[in-house]
Each structure stands twice: as C-alpha cells, then as structure tokens.
Design a protein around this motif. Structure first.
Motif, PDB file in Angstrom:
ATOM      1  N   TYR A 290      -7.981   0.899  -6.113  1.00  0.00           N
ATOM      2  CA  TYR A 290      -9.148   1.683  -6.178  1.00  0.00           C
ATOM      3  C   TYR A 290      -9.427   2.118  -7.554  1.00  0.00           C
ATOM      4  O   TYR A 290      -8.656   2.980  -8.108  1.00  0.00           O
ATOM      5  CB  TYR A 290      -9.298   2.679  -5.047  1.00  0.00           C
ATOM      6  N   ASP A 335      -9.362   1.234   7.874  1.00  0.00           N
ATOM      7  CA  ASP A 335      -8.779   1.579   6.522  1.00  0.00           C
ATOM      8  C   ASP A 335      -9.815   2.823   6.073  1.00  0.00           C
ATOM      9  O   ASP A 335     -10.596   3.237   6.931  1.00  0.00           O
ATOM     10  CB  ASP A 335      -8.675   0.632   5.606  1.00  0.00           C
ATOM     11  N   HIS A 373      -3.832   0.246   6.819  1.00  0.00           N
ATOM     12  CA  HIS A 373      -3.114  -0.835   6.688  1.00  0.00           C
ATOM     13  C   HIS A 373      -1.949  -0.974   5.488  1.00  0.00           C
ATOM     14  O   HIS A 373      -1.813  -2.273   4.971  1.00  0.00           O
ATOM     15  CB  HIS A 373      -4.301  -2.213   6.460  1.00  0.00           C
ATOM     16  N   GLY A 675       1.542  -8.276   8.221  1.00  0.00           N
ATOM     17  CA  GLY A 675       1.227  -9.506   8.131  1.00  0.00           C
ATOM     18  C   GLY A 675       0.855 -10.027   9.508  1.00  0.00           C
ATOM     19  O   GLY A 675       1.063  -9.456  10.698  1.00  0.00           O
TER      20      GLY A 675
HETATM   21  O1  RUG Z   1      -1.312  -6.476   3.537  1.00  0.00           O
HETATM   22  C1  RUG Z   1      -1.959  -5.594   5.021  1.00  0.00           C
HETATM   23  C2  RUG Z   1      -1.010  -6.677   6.182  1.00  0.00           C
HETATM   24  O2  RUG Z   1       0.193  -6.376   6.011  1.00  0.00           O
HETATM   25  C3  RUG Z   1      -1.837  -6.458   7.353  1.00  0.00           C
HETATM   26  O3  RUG Z   1      -1.151  -7.492   8.156  1.00  0.00           O
HETATM   27  C4  RUG Z   1      -3.163  -6.694   7.367  1.00  0.00           C
HETATM   28  C5  RUG Z   1      -3.919  -6.241   8.634  1.00  0.00           C
HETATM   29  O4  RUG Z   1      -3.518  -5.164   9.190  1.00  0.00           O
HETATM   30  O5  RUG Z   1      -3.713  -5.755   6.605  1.00  0.00           O
HETATM   31  C6  RUG Z   1      -3.235  -6.002   4.911  1.00  0.00           C
HETATM   32  N1  RUG Z   1      -3.978  -5.270   4.149  1.00  0.00           N
HETATM   33  C7  RUG Z   1      -4.044  -4.106   3.535  1.00  0.00           C
HETATM   34  N2  RUG Z   1      -5.317  -5.705   3.567  1.00  0.00           N
HETATM   35  N3  RUG Z   1      -5.810  -4.792   2.707  1.00  0.00           N
HETATM   36  C8  RUG Z   1      -4.901  -3.826   2.773  1.00  0.00           C
HETATM   37  C9  RUG Z   1      -5.113  -2.636   1.698  1.00  0.00           C
HETATM   38  O6  RUG Z   1      -5.037  -1.416   2.612  1.00  0.00           O
END
Ligand code: RUG
Length: 829
Positions: A290, A335, A373, A675
């Motif tokens: 960010y 998030d 997340h 994941g």
């Molecule tokens: O990196 C995570 C994954 O481990 C997870 O499965 C997915 C859904 O919850 O979110 C991903 N993620 C995290 N994508 N962006 C972020 C930044 O916070």
C-alpha cells in the motif's frame, strides 16, 4: 380511477408470459431475436461472437426475470440484509455459470445445436471479468454464488473498473503488462441503472455551524462526482433467488460548477469534468503493498460512500428509527479496503441524520464485521494523515474522535502502558503520521476473523495479539471455501456427471458433504476406470491448449504438475523452478538405460507478478529461461517439460485445474493466510504437494497426510530457523542448482544474480534452502505413487470425497449464523 388501473394491469399481465419459456424452439426464437434486434445482425448471417452475444442476452432476460422477483420478495419480507463490501471481485465468465445455476444448460445446448452452434464454442467467446487480483477477489465471487444459492438476502458492493487486472504478455520470457479494457465489446451481464446515482464528495473544509443552541460540523466539499450503479445479477443454483452485485462507476456530477463554465474556457471546463471518471478507471494491480496513493483512497471512499447511501436509502424506505438499523443491516468489510465505511456511517448518522455521537457509536459497534486476509503486519494498510486530511477532512476528525474515546477507555482497562497504547492506537505517530486501517476496523467491528484456523492463531498470538487479549470474544475464524458449482460443475462437466452417477444423485451440487459418499467406492475398479478416463480427457484438453498457446507438445501419460497463483516470494515458485532444474540435472547425468525409470513430468506454472515487483518478474523470466533450455534438449524429450502459461486468470484456471495430477501449495509455513487454489484442486481429484500452511492444515485433517505429499519446516519452527539463518546447513543439491543459475547455464547471468542473492548467503528469508531436501523427497514420493496408478486413483477419489468441508456454502453458513445473524429468504417459484 382504480377500475381503469386494474384493467390496465390485467392487460399487461395478459401480454406477458409469466416465465420465459425454456423449450428448444422458444430458446431458438429468443436467440435469433437477439441476433436481429439486440446485436443488430441479420439472423441469416452472424458469427460465433455475435451468436455468443445473442445467447448471453437471452440468458440475461431469464436472469432479470428471477432477479426482479427476488428483489420484490426481499422488499416485501424486509429481512435483515448482509452487505458485502469488497474492492475486488473476480467473477470470470458468466455464461456457463448462469445457465447451469438456472438449470437450463442442456436446453440451450440442444437449441444451439439445431441452429448449427456448439454451446462450448460460444462460451469460449466470453472474456473474463477480472475486477480483482487474486485469492481475495475470487473468494468474494465464490461467496456471492453461495449467498445466492443459499437464499440469503445479500448484496455485494464494489467498483466497476474500466480496466480490470492487466493482461500479461510474455515477450522473450519477460512479463509485459497490457491494459484490460474489458468493456470494449459491451457487457451483457450488467444492467446500467442510470437513475440509481449518488453524489460523492471530496476535499474542501469543515466548518462549525450553529444548531439547536449548540454547534455542529458541516463539511463543505471541494469536489463532487456522481456514482452510477451497474447491477450484476448473481443467480443461485436450484433456487429462483438471484441477488445483486452492485458495482459503481464514476461520472461527472450533474451539478454544474457554474464558476468554471463562466470563465469562458468551455472546453477545459468540460475536460475537467471528465476527470471524474478516472476514479473508477483502473484496478490497482498490487495485492499487498500500500503506497498511500490518493487515487486509491479516492476509490475506497467513492465506493463506500455510494454503497452506504444506497443501503441507508433502502433502510429508510421502510424504517424511521435508526436504532433498528442493526436489526436490519450487517456490513461485512472484506479486508481493510472498505474500512472508511466506519467513519462514513458515523458522519452520516451524526452530521446528516443528527443523532448524537454516543447513539451513533452504539449503532456502528453492532453492524460491522471485519475479515482480514493477511498474515504480515506490513501487509496492513496505512493511510497518511495528510492525505486523509486533504481528501476527507471530516472523516479524519471523526477517526480522531473515535480514537480519543477508545484510548481513554483503553487506559482504564490496561493502565498507562504507553508502548501498548501506542501500538493499539488507530493513529500511528512516526515519520509519516498515519491511520492504521486494521486498527480502525478492529476497534469498530463486533467480530474480526481470519480465513483459516492457523491464520486466526497467528492473528491472536502475533499480528493482533494486543487486541485479542483485550477482546478475546471478537476473534474467530471462518475457513475459506470455494463454490463447487463453478469449480466442479462448470469447469469439469465430465467429473460432475461421473460423481452424480456414482452417488446416484445431483444433490451434492447444493449439499457438498454428500461427496463423502465416494469414500465407500474408493477401491471400486469400475469407478477407477471411469475416473481415470475422465481425468485423461481433461488432460487431453489441457495438452491441446498448451500446444495451441506455446507450441509445446506434451504427453498425456506424463504427470501434470501445476502451480498457478500470483507470483510472490513467499509462495515460492522459485523453489519449484529450482526443483525442476534439479530434476533436469539428474536426467542429464543419468545413464541412458536408467532414464526409462524416470516418471515423465509436465511442469506447469502460471501467474502474474505485480508490475512493480522486480523479484517476482525475475522469477517469471527464470521460469521461461529454464523452460527454453529443457524443452529443447533432446536428451530429455518427454521425460520433462516446463510450460509457463501466460495471462493466468479465472477461465485459464477452469481449464488447468481439472487436468492436473499434482498441484503445489508450497508457501513457507506461516505465510499463506488460507489459500483457496488447494481446495479447487482437491475437489477435482488432484493430489496436493504442500507445506503445512493456511487451510492446507485443515485439508490434512479431512483427507489424512497419507493422501498427500507434505514437506517443509513447520510453522512453529520458522522463526527460530530464521534466527539461525546464516548458520543453517543447506543441502549440496541446493547450492548446485543455484550455481547453475548463477553461472549462466540458462543465460541472463547478470539479470538473475539478484534473484540468487535472495536465497543464499544468509538472505534466505523464505527458507528455500532449508526446505529443499524435504521438497525433493516429497517430489520423489509423488513419482513413486504415480507409478502405482491404482493407488494414485484411490488417492484422487479420496481427495474429491474429502473436499466437502471446503465449499463456500459451509463458510457462508458460518458467517450467516455466527457473524451476521441473517436468515434465508427464499423467493417462491
Ligand atoms: O493471500 C491470501 C490467501 O491466502 C487467501 O486464501 C485469500 C482469500 O482469503 O486472500 C489472499 N489475499 C490476501 N489476497 N490479498 C490479500 C491481501 O490482504
């Protein structure tokens, strides 16, 4: 008069078919009508793309019908609603998913056949809606599917980016980014609501105004833009319920700024107005760094403000007392990206609805829930105070006020522990004073959840330890899930048919726990034969795609070994590539006679690197350089191939996952929050080679460790290993493969130097060297299992059979019951 109206209504009903019909000739007529009147081509001459457009419009009509009924039903019942706020949704294609959920895929396929078209061929004409980066965004899409299928009164809210995630083009092995102007050919899956618009304000000043003998704050904005709604109907499966994903686009405001028009510079005044549109023009392609960019903050506030105006308007349609708000509204923060919503609700309640501060705060504390997340504290968003002050001056004041009250309360609870107070503050004092969005979200939400059990443990013991100690009741976990509708039924129709046949029912499509019924059949030889047949057909499909895209011919007898996901150091695509180099080197150094013992492999890697992420881009280049060498080495032939699939996206995943034998989920333990790719492969009977990280830990509990190939340092070992860093013994094989890269065996010696430096000389933060030996052992175990096709097939069946827990239906049910307090609201057929 009333009589006249009822005659008119009766006449209208008479003219209308209650439901659009779905017999072949009705569908054919609809499609041809759309060719002629919507696409405006002659029904005697149109191509595949035009046929797709007409087909999509005919499906859209059926969606709209259900969607109207659902919205009317929700309005009538007025249940508590869940509003899912997310800056990203990765919907992918809509055609197949829609007709399958509507239960009319076969009817359409038959209807098209008679017109001389193949359904699958037309489905291929559709481009992906890629309004998101990766896991988080695809999760939102899966959850929308579950919300609709399970009849929950839900709305998704997000941004309608004009440019989705960039297209990845590989030139000479390097990633190049190209814009994804996905709306070029129109988008039949959305409905533009020109009358559903809200003004969104930015900049300006806050003044005190006299009010009821006291003072109150008034925000005098400096800029105003209009948010226009685009509705994307999301159909449930086996239900009439069709919910709304409402995405906002920015347009110049209707309130004409006379000032600029009166200066005589008419052209420039118009051009300035046009700038409003940039707010929703492009998706930020970086999923976790960010940078405190103003445009990003503008996007966040823009979508939050428009969504809340919409939500509050809907509430006020049938309620007059804001104390009822928490009984009718749940707001989910996906998030920290939408967490400005907290300050915005306070602002609206206090400044516009004139509730007193405490009453407003009492409401706010009951409506928000927050999902994080990420694992890394540095992955958490911070907004520089200067930026917020200029863009949203009133929101900054509100955040300060929230923080003041909260810190006072906190002092009463924990005393004057200034270190802890400063860690827990919403405001970070430092070189750049900033707002910690996660702290804001935690303080103001009634629940905070991680996305897998181990992720939640990390939150409680590390990332948000201070908060957990204060409010243990707020924290829990909701292990992610994926929708089996998209990830089995749509993307793997032959497996889907096979499962239904052996279970004797299609009910698993809505009740995925029924997949467990396959366990009893896991040793059945007839099932084995059919299972292998289905897998082979899927591999052939994938092999054709690989050849068409890269010219590389691969053998379907080889093991297809896949790693597809965003390129990140912690996801360790580099470990995979170094393992492939090792395999290559072994084959090269083998006696010719021994080569017959090698289990042939096709290694497939795909994924995008954030445009500014240098190391990730080097990993892509290395993959391509190694592929170039291996694929052209006659010594190796079919024993080893390496393919980098360009422009990985949802529809590529739908093709690749069903064709994979083995898939890799090999992040350094403690880094992958959950994941979700692992779950998609599991459902499709692909075996997992993995570390004990994120949701994989829970997959192990479901299918057992004998049913997969595990390796690597455990989560609790990682911190100590890092401390030991430079003194750790690294296996010889590791040093030797890195040396090959360093010495220019694959060319581009200088370019790869910094990549090699990242994993050697005590810099190996992600422990590639440490884990290398056990990685190779896991790979060897996979080879051994593959030779025993019966064993492999049994493991494959057990993987699918054990995947039930990882459906987003389960996840959504948990959120609905434990977090949101909402109930299904099923629209009658
Ligand atoms: O990196 C995570 C994954 O481990 C997870 O499965 C997915 C859904 O919850 O979110 C991903 N993620 C995290 N994508 N962006 C972020 C930044 O916070």
């Amino acid at each position: 008069g009333g009589g006249e109206t009822s005659v008119r209504v009766e006449r209208m009903f008479g003219l209308m078919d209650r439901f659009l019909k779905s017999d072949p000739s009705s569908l054919q007529k609809d499609i041809l009508d759309h060719v002629e009147y919507t696409v405006a081509r002659s029904r005697f001459s149109f191509d595949d793309f035009e046929a797709y457009q007409a087909l999509a419009h005919s499906v859209r009509d059926r969606l709209i019908e259900r969607w109207h009924d659902t919205q009317i039903h929700f309005k009538k019942k007025d249940p508590k609603r869940i509003y899912f706020l997310s800056l990203e949704f990765l919907m992918g294609r809509s055609l197949s998913n829609s007709v399958i959920n509507l239960g009319i895929r076969d009817q359409y396929a038959d209807a098209l056949k008679e017109l001389g078209f193949e359904f699958e061929v037309l489905a291929e004409q559709e481009g992906d809606a890629a309004l998101g980066n990766g896991g988080l965004a695809r999760l939102s899409a899966c959850q929308m599917d579950s919300l609709a299928t399970m009849d929950y009164p839900a709305w998704g809210y997000g941004l309608r980016y004009q440019y989705g995630l960039f297209r990845q083009v590989i030139l000479d092995g390097y990633q190049h980014e190209q814009p994804d102007y996905w709306l070029n050919f129109g988008n039949p899956w959305e409905i533009e609501r020109v009358h559903v618009t809200y003004p969104v304000k930015f900049y300006g000043t806050v003044e005190d105004e006299n009010f009821n003998g006291g003072k109150r704050k008034v925000w005098l904005p400096g800029e105003m833009v209009e948010a226009v709604a685009y509705d994307n109907p999301i159909p449930g499966h086996g239900t009439r319920n069709t919910i709304t994903l409402r995405l906002w686009a920015a347009k110049p405001s209707d309130q004409i700024d006379m000032e600029s028009f009166n200066t005589g510079d008419y052209i420039n005044a118009v051009v300035n107005r046009q700038r409003a549109e940039t707010i929703s023009s492009v998706l930020y392609p970086d999923d976790r760094s960010y940078q405190g960019k103003e445009l990003r903050l503008k996007q966040q506030y823009f979508f939050v403000s428009a969504s809340l105006q919409d939500i509050i308007r809907r509430f006020k349609d049938s309620h007059s007392n804001f104390d009822d708000f928490p009984e009718k509204v749940a707001l989910q923060l996906n998030d920290t990206h939408p967490s400005l919503a907290i300050a915005e609700v306070m602002r609206v309640l206090v400044d516009e609805e004139h509730l007193d501060w405490n009453r407003a705060w009492g409401i706010v504390c009951k409506i928000f829930s927050f999902t994080t997340h990420t694992v890394l504290p540095e992955g958490l968003e911070k907004v520089p105070v200067d930026l917020l002050e200029s863009l949203l001056p009133r929101h900054l004041q509100i955040i300060y006020d929230i923080n003041f009250d909260y810190i006072e309360e906190l002092k009463k609870k924990i005393g004057l522990d200034y270190d802890r107070l400063s860690r827990m503050s919403i405001v970070e004092d430092g070189a750049v004073k900033s707002i910690r969005m996660a702290n804001l979200a935690i303080v103001c939400s009634h629940t905070v959840n991680g996305v897998s059990r181990v992720h939640s443990e990390l939150l409680k013991t590390r990332v948000f330890k201070d908060f957990y100690e204060l409010w243990p009741h707020k924290f829990d976990y909701k292990t992610n899930g994926v929708t089996q509708r998209r990830w089995i039924v749509v993307s793997n129709p032959s497996l889907s048919a096979l499962i239904s046949k052996w279970l004797g029912t299609e009910a698993w499509i809505r009740d995925v726990d029924l997949l467990a019924g396959l366990q009893e059949q896991a040793a059945n030889v007839d099932l084995h034969e059919e299972w292998r047949m289905v897998r082979k057909v899927n591999k052939m499909r994938l092999a054709e795609y690989i050849e068409a895209m890269s010219g590389i011919k691969v053998s379907v007898n080889a093991m297809f070994d896949v790693q597809i996901k965003r390129i990140h150091e912690y996801k360790r695509q580099l470990l995979n590539i170094l393992g492939i180099i090792h395999r290559y080197d072994c084959i090269k150094n083998m006696e010719k006679s021994d080569r017959t013992k090698v289990v042939p492999r096709v290694c497939i890697i795909g994924g995008k690197a954030a445009p500014g992420y240098e190391i990730a881009k080097k990993i892509i280049k290395l993959c391509n350089a190694v592929a170039e060498k291996i694929n052209n080495d006659p010594d190796v032939g079919d024993l080893l191939k390496l393919v980098f699939i360009p422009d990985y996206n949802v529809s590529v995943a739908e093709l690749v996952i069903p064709g994979a034998d083995l898939s890799q989920h090999i992040s350094t333990a403690g880094h992958e929050a959950s994941g979700t790719g692992n779950m998609k492969f599991l459902m499709n009977g692909c075996l997992l080679l993995a570390t004990e990280d994120g949701s994989t830990v829970e997959i192990i509990e479901e299918i057992g460790e004998d049913n997969m190939f595990l390796f690597g340092a455990k989560m609790h070992e990682v911190p100590a290993l890092r401390v030991k860093g430079p003194t750790l013994k690294v296996p010889l094989q590791f040093a030797s493969v890195v040396r090959m890269v360093r010495d220019g065996y694959f060319g581009f010696q200088d370019y790869f130097e910094s990549l090699c430096d990242k994993v050697e000389g005590g810099n190996d933060f992600y422990l590639l060297g440490y884990d290398f030996q056990s990685y190779l052992e896991a790979q060897a175990a996979a080879d051994k299992a593959f030779v025993d096709q019966e064993k492999w097939t049994r493991m494959s069946i057990l993987s699918t059979a054990g995947s039930g827990r990882f459906s987003s239906d389960r996840t959504i049910e948990e959120y609905a019951e434990k977090t949101w307090g909402i109930e299904p609201c099923k629209c009658p057929f």
